[in-house]
Design a protein around this motif. Structure first.
Motif, PDB file in Angstrom:
ATOM      1  N   PHE A 166      37.886  32.343  40.275  1.00  0.00           N
ATOM      2  CA  PHE A 166      38.438  30.781  40.641  1.00  0.00           C
ATOM      3  C   PHE A 166      37.154  29.977  40.901  1.00  0.00           C
ATOM      4  CE2 PHE A 166      42.051  32.979  42.941  1.00  0.00           C
ATOM      5  CZ  PHE A 166      42.495  33.228  41.605  1.00  0.00           C
ATOM      6  N   ALA A 167      35.937  30.264  40.390  1.00  0.00           N
ATOM      7  CA  ALA A 167      34.742  29.844  40.669  1.00  0.00           C
ATOM      8  C   ALA A 167      34.500  28.502  39.946  1.00  0.00           C
ATOM      9  CB  ALA A 167      33.584  30.722  40.410  1.00  0.00           C
ATOM     10  N   SER A 168      35.342  28.389  38.965  1.00  0.00           N
ATOM     11  CA  SER A 168      35.322  27.170  38.250  1.00  0.00           C
ATOM     12  C   SER A 168      35.605  25.819  39.235  1.00  0.00           C
ATOM     13  CB  SER A 168      36.302  26.854  37.101  1.00  0.00           C
ATOM     14  OG  SER A 168      36.243  25.689  36.448  1.00  0.00           O
ATOM     15  N   PRO A 169      34.620  25.152  39.240  1.00  0.00           N
ATOM     16  CA  PRO A 169      34.495  23.857  40.082  1.00  0.00           C
ATOM     17  C   PRO A 169      35.460  22.823  39.931  1.00  0.00           C
ATOM     18  CG  PRO A 169      32.812  23.591  38.533  1.00  0.00           C
ATOM     19  CD  PRO A 169      33.226  24.818  38.212  1.00  0.00           C
ATOM     20  N   LYS A 170      36.030  22.749  38.739  1.00  0.00           N
ATOM     21  CA  LYS A 170      37.080  21.827  38.273  1.00  0.00           C
ATOM     22  C   LYS A 170      38.744  22.371  38.316  1.00  0.00           C
ATOM     23  CE  LYS A 170      34.181  18.727  35.764  1.00  0.00           C
ATOM     24  NZ  LYS A 170      33.813  17.836  34.612  1.00  0.00           N
ATOM     25  N   LEU A 171      38.764  23.525  38.780  1.00  0.00           N
ATOM     26  CA  LEU A 171      40.137  24.422  38.624  1.00  0.00           C
ATOM     27  C   LEU A 171      41.126  23.318  39.597  1.00  0.00           C
ATOM     28  CD1 LEU A 171      41.712  26.618  37.366  1.00  0.00           C
ATOM     29  CD2 LEU A 171      41.282  27.861  39.039  1.00  0.00           C
ATOM     30  N   ARG A 172      42.070  23.063  39.098  1.00  0.00           N
ATOM     31  CA  ARG A 172      42.935  22.318  39.886  1.00  0.00           C
ATOM     32  C   ARG A 172      44.623  22.990  39.665  1.00  0.00           C
ATOM     33  NH1 ARG A 172      41.800  17.973  42.098  1.00  0.00           N
ATOM     34  NH2 ARG A 172      43.883  17.493  42.455  1.00  0.00           N
ATOM     35  N   ILE A 173      44.882  23.493  38.601  1.00  0.00           N
ATOM     36  CA  ILE A 173      46.232  23.910  38.500  1.00  0.00           C
ATOM     37  C   ILE A 173      45.973  25.464  38.144  1.00  0.00           C
ATOM     38  CG2 ILE A 173      48.231  24.097  36.982  1.00  0.00           C
ATOM     39  CD1 ILE A 173      47.506  20.942  36.529  1.00  0.00           C
ATOM     40  N   LEU A 174      46.856  26.414  38.821  1.00  0.00           N
ATOM     41  CA  LEU A 174      46.685  27.793  38.450  1.00  0.00           C
ATOM     42  C   LEU A 174      47.993  28.382  38.773  1.00  0.00           C
ATOM     43  CD1 LEU A 174      45.229  30.638  38.287  1.00  0.00           C
ATOM     44  CD2 LEU A 174      45.221  30.662  40.868  1.00  0.00           C
ATOM     45  N   ASP A 175      48.552  29.114  37.697  1.00  0.00           N
ATOM     46  CA  ASP A 175      49.784  29.655  37.828  1.00  0.00           C
ATOM     47  C   ASP A 175      49.782  31.345  37.325  1.00  0.00           C
ATOM     48  OD1 ASP A 175      52.497  30.310  37.417  1.00  0.00           O
ATOM     49  OD2 ASP A 175      53.209  28.726  36.335  1.00  0.00           O
ATOM     50  N   ILE A 176      49.714  32.232  37.798  1.00  0.00           N
ATOM     51  CA  ILE A 176      49.809  33.667  37.490  1.00  0.00           C
ATOM     52  C   ILE A 176      50.973  34.274  37.900  1.00  0.00           C
ATOM     53  CG2 ILE A 176      47.187  33.756  37.501  1.00  0.00           C
ATOM     54  CD1 ILE A 176      47.189  35.192  40.012  1.00  0.00           C
ATOM     55  N   SER A 177      52.073  33.502  38.205  1.00  0.00           N
ATOM     56  CA  SER A 177      53.431  33.935  38.772  1.00  0.00           C
ATOM     57  C   SER A 177      54.096  34.905  37.785  1.00  0.00           C
ATOM     58  CB  SER A 177      54.366  32.921  39.117  1.00  0.00           C
ATOM     59  OG  SER A 177      54.615  32.150  37.937  1.00  0.00           O
ATOM     60  N   SER A 178      55.106  35.635  38.226  1.00  0.00           N
ATOM     61  CA  SER A 178      55.835  36.640  37.513  1.00  0.00           C
ATOM     62  C   SER A 178      55.015  37.566  36.534  1.00  0.00           C
ATOM     63  CB  SER A 178      56.779  35.653  36.470  1.00  0.00           C
ATOM     64  OG  SER A 178      57.599  35.024  37.151  1.00  0.00           O
ATOM     65  N   ASN A 179      54.238  38.292  37.423  1.00  0.00           N
ATOM     66  CA  ASN A 179      53.403  39.307  36.812  1.00  0.00           C
ATOM     67  C   ASN A 179      53.603  40.352  37.750  1.00  0.00           C
ATOM     68  OD1 ASN A 179      51.732  38.542  34.204  1.00  0.00           O
ATOM     69  ND2 ASN A 179      51.609  36.722  35.489  1.00  0.00           N
ATOM     70  N   ARG A 180      52.367  41.318  37.821  1.00  0.00           N
ATOM     71  CA  ARG A 180      52.670  42.634  38.434  1.00  0.00           C
ATOM     72  C   ARG A 180      51.013  42.751  39.393  1.00  0.00           C
ATOM     73  NH1 ARG A 180      53.025  47.449  35.072  1.00  0.00           N
ATOM     74  NH2 ARG A 180      52.420  45.971  33.220  1.00  0.00           N
ATOM     75  N   PHE A 181      50.784  41.511  39.581  1.00  0.00           N
ATOM     76  CA  PHE A 181      49.468  41.570  40.471  1.00  0.00           C
ATOM     77  C   PHE A 181      49.675  42.372  41.950  1.00  0.00           C
ATOM     78  CE2 PHE A 181      48.433  38.134  37.564  1.00  0.00           C
ATOM     79  CZ  PHE A 181      47.572  38.771  37.034  1.00  0.00           C
ATOM     80  N   THR A 182      48.699  43.011  42.435  1.00  0.00           N
ATOM     81  CA  THR A 182      49.001  43.580  43.723  1.00  0.00           C
ATOM     82  C   THR A 182      47.603  43.280  44.543  1.00  0.00           C
ATOM     83  OG1 THR A 182      47.678  45.685  42.808  1.00  0.00           O
ATOM     84  CG2 THR A 182      50.343  45.539  42.630  1.00  0.00           C
ATOM     85  N   GLY A 183      47.601  43.909  45.894  1.00  0.00           N
ATOM     86  CA  GLY A 183      46.594  43.671  46.668  1.00  0.00           C
ATOM     87  C   GLY A 183      46.813  42.540  47.624  1.00  0.00           C
TER      88      GLY A 183
END
Length: 434
Positions: free
Chosen positions: A252-269
């Protein structure tokens, strides 16, 4: 969608060069098209023209460079064509009709090829590889199938818009970007792609929209996308992505990132709050007027200046419902990490549910499965009798088409149950109003 300025030539009734009859409630192709041998620009968009495109229309002029038949009721062509009828065509727009068969691939001179929102079936012809100068390619929301041709990677020096959303493509995603790529938007969502994310995406230094949601991709989180300097929207939801998300200093280092959707996966931690503090958009947004995210280009078919604007679009889950945004307001911000396997403790300063503005529109069901939350609208009261205020320094929304939003920090509501839920939507009201 475009602005036309005439720079040379004179037009007469019997020798027309530019004919624009958009939004005229036409039901048939007009007779004025007969005997037009020098027609360069033909716009019949947004009418009620139905049925097949007759043969005589396809043969009106070999000099035609721009054809726009979008937003009609066309079903196809009344003849089988071997060669494309307009050898000098640069822009073909057949969006939002009822086409079932894929039209012939335009000639190599084509810059813009738009056939979205039809009922086209079949596979993409290998002749698409001849369009080495293509700028905008949109075949979204059809019934296309098959494997994408690998030659798409050869277009990255010219291709800016690639939208194949809402089809039945399968197989692996080809390596789309080489160094020096001009890609600004890649939308391959709502297909059946599988395998890993193509690492060549890291070459898309101008990429603003990347939407690979609702596929069958199986890979770890793409940490190598973090440094993309112009990335605004990243949607990877509803895939088979897994593992830890990684360090907030590289993701998420992009200086212009405004919309992030990583839902409904198997991410952990764990998901520490350092992620959100690193995001530039949560510090301050100062917007004068209503602007939309879009790509633009200029070209000059037959001596006419054209400014072509392509508005970005997306589909995300908003308040539990799948919401289509045909245009995205610049100030819109959204984060969705729901339906994963994140773990760890929720910081105490967000147990209490924030009050005010958008938060007051949520009902009890928005917080289901989060037993640690307290405060309105839940019946469970917080130990501190004072309600938790929404930590936004100032929000001003005017009732006309202009608005100004400024906020110094957003605390994102975190839920903890079967999956971690984070969702903040800013600008939804303005988007619906527009």
């Amino acid at each position: 969608m475009s602005f036309l300025s005439k720079t040379n030539g004179n037009a007469t009734l019997n020798n027309v060069e530019v004919l624009e009859l958009g939004s005229c409630n036409l039901r048939h192709f007009p007779d004025i098209l007969h005997n037009q041998t020098r027609l360069l620009w033909l716009d019949l968009s947004d009418n009620n023209i139905h049925g097949q495109i007759p043969k005589w229309v396809m043969n009106i002029s070999e000099e035609t460079t721009v054809v726009n038949f979008s937003y009609n009721l066309l079903t196809g062509f009344d003849q089988s064509m071997v060669n494309f009828p307009w050898p000098q065509l640069q822009m073909l727009d057949l969006r939002s009709n009822k086409l079932q068969a894929l039209p012939l691939i335009p000639p190599p001179s084509a810059l813009v090829y738009l056939v979205a929102d039809n009922m086209i079936q079949g596979e993409i012809s290998p002749l698409i590889c001849n369009l080495s100068s293509l700028y905008s390619f949109d075949m979204s929301n059809n019934k296309l199938r098959g494997i994408l041709p690998t030659c798409l990677s050869n277009f990255s020096s010219s291709l800016t818009i690639l939208n194949l959303r809402g089809n039945n493509f399968h197989g692996s995603i080809p390596q789309l970007c080489v160094k020096g790529s001009r890609m600004k938007m890649i939308d391959l969502s709502q297909n059946q792609f599988k395998g890993v994310l193509p690492r060549s995406l890291s070459n898309c230094r101008k990429l603003e929209i990347l939407n690979l949601g609702s596929n069958n991709l199986n890979d770890v989180f793409p940490t190598w996308l973090g440094p993309l300097p112009k990335l605004r929207v990243l949607i990877l939801r509803h895939n088979g992505l897994y593992g830890v998300v990684g360090s907030p200093t590289t993701i998420f280092a992009s200086p212009k990132l405004r919309i992030l959707d990583i839902s409904s996966n198997r991410f952990t931690g764990k998901l520490p709050f350092e992620y959100f503090r690193n995001w530039k958009f949560v510090n301050k947004v100062d917007v004068n007027g209503c602007r939309y995210m879009l790509a633009s280009t200029s070209f000059n078919p037959s001596g006419y200046g054209v400014d072509d604007f392509y508005p970005y679009s997306m589909t995300i889950i908003n308040k539990g419902k799948e919401t289509v945004y045909p245009k995205i307001v610049e100030v819109f911000a959204a984060i969705d990490l729901s339906s994963n396997k994140f773990n760890g403790m929720i910081p105490k300063f967000i147990g209490p549910i924030p009050h005010g503005n958008q938060f007051d529109t949520f009902d009890n069901s928005s917080f289901d499965g989060n037993s640690g939350l307290c405060g309105y609208p839940l019946s469970k009261k917080c130990e501190n009798s004072k309600p938790s205020p929404l930590p936004i320094s100032s929000i001003e929304v005017y009732q006309d088409s202009w608005f100004h939003i400024q906020f110094d920090w957003i605390i994102i509501l975190m839920g903890y149950g079967s999956g971690l839920v984070i969702g903040v939507v800013i600008g939804n009201i303005m988007t619906e109003k527009k």
